[in-house]
Motif scaffolding. Structure first.
Motif, PDB file in Angstrom:
ATOM      1  N   ASN A  51      37.082  31.277  37.008  1.00 37.63           N
ATOM      2  CA  ASN A  51      37.305  32.726  37.033  1.00 37.63           C
ATOM      3  C   ASN A  51      38.749  33.097  36.759  1.00 37.63           C
ATOM      4  OD1 ASN A  51      34.696  33.566  37.581  1.00 37.63           O
ATOM      5  ND2 ASN A  51      34.931  33.041  39.752  1.00 37.63           N
ATOM      6  N   TYR A  57      38.058  30.617  46.296  1.00 37.61           N
ATOM      7  CA  TYR A  57      37.207  31.663  45.728  1.00 37.61           C
ATOM      8  C   TYR A  57      35.787  31.558  46.279  1.00 37.61           C
ATOM      9  CZ  TYR A  57      40.741  33.045  42.282  1.00 37.61           C
ATOM     10  OH  TYR A  57      41.877  33.512  41.674  1.00 37.61           O
ATOM     11  N   SER A  58      35.332  30.333  46.430  1.00 33.55           N
ATOM     12  CA  SER A  58      33.970  30.139  46.926  1.00 33.55           C
ATOM     13  C   SER A  58      33.870  30.542  48.406  1.00 33.55           C
ATOM     14  CB  SER A  58      33.576  28.676  46.709  1.00 33.55           C
ATOM     15  OG  SER A  58      32.557  28.313  47.575  1.00 33.55           O
ATOM     16  N   LYS A  69      33.642  34.291  49.077  1.00 34.62           N
ATOM     17  CA  LYS A  69      32.327  34.900  48.834  1.00 34.62           C
ATOM     18  C   LYS A  69      31.294  34.514  49.885  1.00 34.62           C
ATOM     19  CE  LYS A  69      32.416  34.253  43.978  1.00 34.62           C
ATOM     20  NZ  LYS A  69      31.636  33.617  42.924  1.00 34.62           N
ATOM     21  N   SER A 122      42.610  37.095  46.341  1.00 33.54           N
ATOM     22  CA  SER A 122      41.164  37.226  46.187  1.00 33.54           C
ATOM     23  C   SER A 122      40.523  37.548  47.533  1.00 33.54           C
ATOM     24  CB  SER A 122      40.572  35.984  45.538  1.00 33.54           C
ATOM     25  OG  SER A 122      40.018  35.135  46.491  1.00 33.54           O
ATOM     26  N   ARG A 148      33.370  25.841  38.767  1.00 33.66           N
ATOM     27  CA  ARG A 148      32.795  27.114  38.333  1.00 33.66           C
ATOM     28  C   ARG A 148      33.651  28.278  38.850  1.00 33.66           C
ATOM     29  NH1 ARG A 148      27.549  27.136  40.731  1.00 33.66           N
ATOM     30  NH2 ARG A 148      28.461  28.347  42.414  1.00 33.66           N
ATOM     31  N   GLU A 149      34.038  28.174  40.132  1.00 34.63           N
ATOM     32  CA  GLU A 149      34.827  29.250  40.726  1.00 34.63           C
ATOM     33  C   GLU A 149      36.228  29.311  40.128  1.00 34.63           C
ATOM     34  OE1 GLU A 149      33.813  31.561  42.685  1.00 34.63           O
ATOM     35  OE2 GLU A 149      31.789  30.756  42.905  1.00 34.63           O
TER      36      GLU A 149
END
Lengths: 326, 333
Positions: B235, B253-254, B257, B285, B231-232
Motif C-alpha cells: 500500500n 498496517y495489518s 485494520k 496509519s 500485501r499490506e
C-alpha cells in the motif's frame, strides 16, 4: 469529615491534596522535593495533619509521580497510578470536555489528547529536558530574577527576541549572546518563553491534534509568560485550572475515591507516618552479571519493600515473607 | 573433538537460529550460543564498538566478545546483504563482520560468508556450501545439512505463525511442551519492532513479560504470514527496500485494520535510521484508520526503566479506558 488523599511526589515538587466527598479540594500542599522524597513527603503530611480537623477520616489514598511506588509503600496507598492517567483524570474533572492537556513540570513535560472524555493519545518528553521547569528556574537564577516574577517581566516585552529553543545548552548560549548585544531583559525572557513553547510543540506535541478546550497545568503554568507564548503560537485560548500545580495529586485523590467506592477499606497507615523512621538503602546484587542495584525501604528498621532487581529475586523474596507473616 | 561454532544471541539470531544450529550440528560441529544479554555483555559491547553504531550493533559486539571468552573455535557472523529479491538488510549488518574484525583482537576464526539474495535465491545455498567446506569435503553432507537447516527454519516459522514467540518456539523445537495460552488477559497488544530489540528481554526492558503481567497478550509482526505483510506493505506509494522495515510497516498496517488488536506499541532503537521512518508511517496509519491507540517507545543504552514503565502503564490505562467507554456506549445504544 471524610475525604481522600492524593500524593504526587515528583522530581522537583511534592504535592498533597485533601479532597472531600464532593470532589472539592480543601487543602493543597506544594513543597519542593529537593532530592529528599521521604523527608519532604513526611513534612507535607505533617503540615496537612495540622491543618485538618482531628476528626478527619481518610477513606482512600492515591499516589502518583516518579516516586509513586516509594510513597505508596510509605503511607499505605490504595491506588498507585502513572502521571499521565492522574493528570488526565484531574483535568477532566476541572475542565469537563477538555480535549488537550499541556503539562510542564519540573523535569518532564507531557501532552495528553482526550476525545469524548477519554485519553486518546499522549506523549512525554524523551531524552531532552529543554523547556521544563528546571531550565526556567536555572535561567531565572542566572539572570538574578525570582522565578515568580519571570512571567510578569516577560509580559512587558515589546519585541521578543528569537532564541534557539532546540536544546537547553544552545538556548542558554543564545540568551547570553543576545544579552551581550544589548537586548532588554523582558524581550529576552519573552523570547525564551516562545522558544520553550516551540520546543515543546515540536518535540512532545509533534503530530498531535491540539483542539480546544486546552488546559495548561503543572508548575510551569504559573508562568504567565509561558501561557501567553502558548496562546500566541497556537492561536487558542489556554485555560489554567485553579489547582494547576497539584493536578497530579488531585487525579490520584479522584482515583483513590473511585477505588474506595468499590467498597475496599483503605490501607492508609495514618498521619503517624510523618513521625516514623523510614530509611532507604541500596546494594548491588551479585547473583548474575546484571549486577542490579536493589533498593530497600525500611520502616522502623524493618524492610517493607524492595525493588530494582530485574529477576525478582529480592522483591519476590520479601513478598513471600510478608505472605507468610500475614 | 568437534569444532565449536559460536553464534551471537543478537541481530538476526531470532530469525535464523534454528537453521544455523541444525546446519552446523549436521556437519558435526558443536553449536554454542552467547549468554543472554546482561549488563556485562552490553557494557562490553558499548566500550568496544564505534560510537556511531546503533544499539543493536553495539550489543552484538558484546555477544561476540562473550563467545570469544567461551573459547569457541569459530564465530559465525554472516555478512547479510540481502535475504530477499530486490531488497536489502541494513548496511550496518553488511559491515558488521568488518567492524568486528577491525575493532576486536584475539578473536577465534570468523565465518563471515556473504549472503546476498538480491538477484538470485540460489546464492543462499552457495553461501552455505562455502561455509560447509570449512568442516567437510563431502558435498552431499553439506547439502544434507543445508536441507535439514531449511526444514528446521520452516518448522520454526510455522510455530511463530501458530502464535509462539521466538523463545517458546525454540523451546518447543528442543522438545519441550507447548504452553497453553492463559486466558487471564483482557487486552491484545501488538508489539512492533526489530526482532533483536523486542525479543531481547534486557534491551526491551522485558516488555513482553511486563505486558503479560499487566493483563495484555502480545502479538508481533513475526507471527503474521509473509503474504499478509507484503500485501499490506504494498500500500506504500513506493516499495520499501529494507526487508525488516517492510515487515514492520506491513504488519503495522495489518494490525491497524484488525479489530481484535486493542493497541500498537512500536519499539524503536535510538539511532536506527529506518526505524525513524517506519515508526512514523505506522503512527500515521493508526491515526488515519480510526485510532488504534499507538505508542512509540525509543530505547537506548541510557533508557531508564521508569520512563518505559510509566508509558506502558499509561498506555494500557488509555486502551482500557477507551474499551470500557465503547462497551458502555454499545450497551446504552
Amino acid at each position: 469529615m471524610t475525604g481522600y488523599l492524593g500524593i504526587d511526589v515528583g522530581s522537583v515538587s511534592t504535592n498533597i491534596v485533601f479532597m472531600n466527598e464532593d470532589n472539592h479540594v480543601l487543602e493543597s500542599i506544594y513543597l519542593r522535593t529537593q532530592g529528599q522524597p521521604v523527608k519532604t513527603l513526611q513534612l507535607g503530611l505533617k503540615k496537612l495533619a495540622e491543618s485538618l480537623p482531628a476528626s478527619t477520616v481518610i477513606k482512600g489514598v492515591g499516589t502518583t509521580g516518579s516516586a509513586r511506588h516509594l510513597s505508596a509503600v510509605m503511607v499505605g496507598a490504595d491506588v498507585v497510578k502513572n502521571e499521565i492517567t492522574a493528570h488526565a483524570v484531574a483535568a477532566l474533572q476541572q475542565v469537563p470536555g477538555v480535549q488537550t492537556v499541556l503539562e510542564i513540570g519540573g523535569q518532564d513535560s507531557k501532552i495528553i489528547i482526550l476525545r469524548k472524555g477519554v485519553v486518546a493519545d499522549f506523549a512525554m518528553n524523551t531524552v531532552c529536558a529543554a523547556g521544563t521547569g528546571s531550565f526556567l528556574d536555572q535561567q531565572a537564577g542566572r539572570l538574578n530574577i525570582p522565578i515568580e516574577e519571570f512571567g510578569a517581566l516577560a509580559l512587558k516585552a515589546r519585541t521578543p527576541v528569537r532564541i534557539a529553543g532546540r536544546c537547553a545548552v544552545f538556548a542558554e548560549s543564545d540568551m547570553i549572546h543576545k544579552q551581550q548585544m544589548g537586548f532588554e531583559l523582558p524581550d529576552i525572557l519573552a523570547g525564551l518563553c516562545e522558544a520553550l513553547v516551540r520546543n515543546y510543540l515540536n518535540n512532545v506535541g509533534k503530530g498531535k491534534e491540539i483542539l480546544e478546550p486546552v488546559v495548561f497545568q503543572g508548575g510551569v503554568a504559573a508562568n504567565i509568560g509561558m501561557r501567553k507564548a502558548f496562546e500566541k503560537e497556537l492561536g487558542l485560548k489556554i485555560n489554567i485550572p485553579r489547582y494547576y500545580n497539584v493536578m497530579g495529586a488531585l487525579g490520584a485523590a479522584l482515583l483513590a475515591k473511585e477505588a474506595a467506592a468499590k467498597g475496599n477499606a483503605t490501607r492508609f497507615k495514618g498521619f503517624r507516618v510523618a513521625d516514623m523512621n523510614f530509611s532507604t538503602g541500596s546494594f548491588e546484587c551479585s547473583g548474575c552479571p546484571n549486577m542490579c542495584e536493589v533498593i530497600e525501604i525500611s520502616e522502623e528498621g524493618t524492610v517493607i519493600a524492595r525493588w530494582g532487581d530485574r529477576c525478582g529475586r529480592w522483591s519476590n523474596a520479601l513478598a513471600r515473607e510478608q505472605v507468610q507473616i500475614s | 573433538m568437534p569444532a565449536g561454532v559460536g553464534i551471537p544471541r543478537a541481530l538476526l539470531y531470532y530469525y535464523y537460529y534454528p537453521l544455523w544450529k541444525e546446519f552446523f550440528k549436521t556437519l558435526g560441529c558443536e553449536v554454542i550460543i552467547s549468554d543472554k544479554t546482561n549488563k556485562a555483555i552490553l557494557n562490553d559491547g558499548l566500550s568496544h564498538c564505534v560510537d556511531e553504531a546503533c544499539l543493536p550493533v553495539k550489543l552484538a559486539f558484546g555477544h561476540v566478545l562473550n563467545l570469544a571468552a567461551k573459547k569457541v573455535d569459530y564465530i559465525f557472523i554472516p555478512r547479510l546483504v540481502s535475504v530477499a529479491k530486490g531488497e536489502y538488510i541494513c548496511p550496518k549488518f553488511l559491515g558488521f563482520p568488518d567492524m568486528v574484525k577491525h575493532s576486536l583482537t584475539g578473536l577465534p576464526e570468523i565465518i563471515d560468508v556473504t549472503i546476498n539474495m538480491r538477484l538470485k535465491h540460489r546464492e543462499l545455498s552457495k553461501a552455505y556450501t562455502q561455509v560447509g567446506k570449512l568442516f567437510t569435503g563431502n558435498r552431499v553432507k553439506i547439502w544434507q545439512a543445508y536441507r535439514r537447516g531449511e526444514k528446521a527454519l520452516k518448522r520454526y516459522n510455522q510455530l511463530l505463525l501458530e502464535g509462539c514467540l521466538p523463545e517458546e518456539a525454540f523451546a518447543v523445537m528442543e522438545g519441550k511442551q507447548k504452553q497453553s495460552k492463559l486466558n487471564s488477559h483482557d487486552l491484545k497488544i501488538a508489539v512492533i519492532g526489530h526482532p533483536y530489540n523486542i525479543y531481547d528481554p534486557y534491551i526491551s526492558m522485558n516488555i513482553i513479560k511486563r505486558l503479560n503481567s499487566m493483563g495484555a497478550r502480545v502479538v508481533t509482526a513475526d507471527q503474521l504470514p509473509e503474504e499478509v505483510v507484503r500485501r499490506e506493505a504494498a500500500n506504500l506509494p513506493k516499495k520499501l527496500f529494507w526487508t525488516l522495515g517492510q515487515r514492520m510497516v506491513g504488519a503495522g498496517y495489518s494490525f491497524v485494520k484488525d479489530n481484535n488488536i486493542d493497541g500498537i506499541i512500536n519499539i524503536v532503537a535510538f539511532a536506527c535510521g529506518p526505524d525513524s521512518m517506519t515508526g512514523e508511517l505506522i503512527a500515521r496509519s493508526s491515526r488515519k484508520a480510526g485510532q488504534t491507540p499507538f505508542l512509540n517507545l525509543t530505547l537506548d543504552e541510557h533508557t531508564g526503566e521508569a520512563g518505559v514503565v510509566t508509558r506502558i502503564e499509561a498506555f494500557l490505562d488509555m486502551v482500557r479506558w477507551k474499551k470500557s467507554q465503547q462497551a458502555a456506549g454499545l450497551g446504552s445504544a
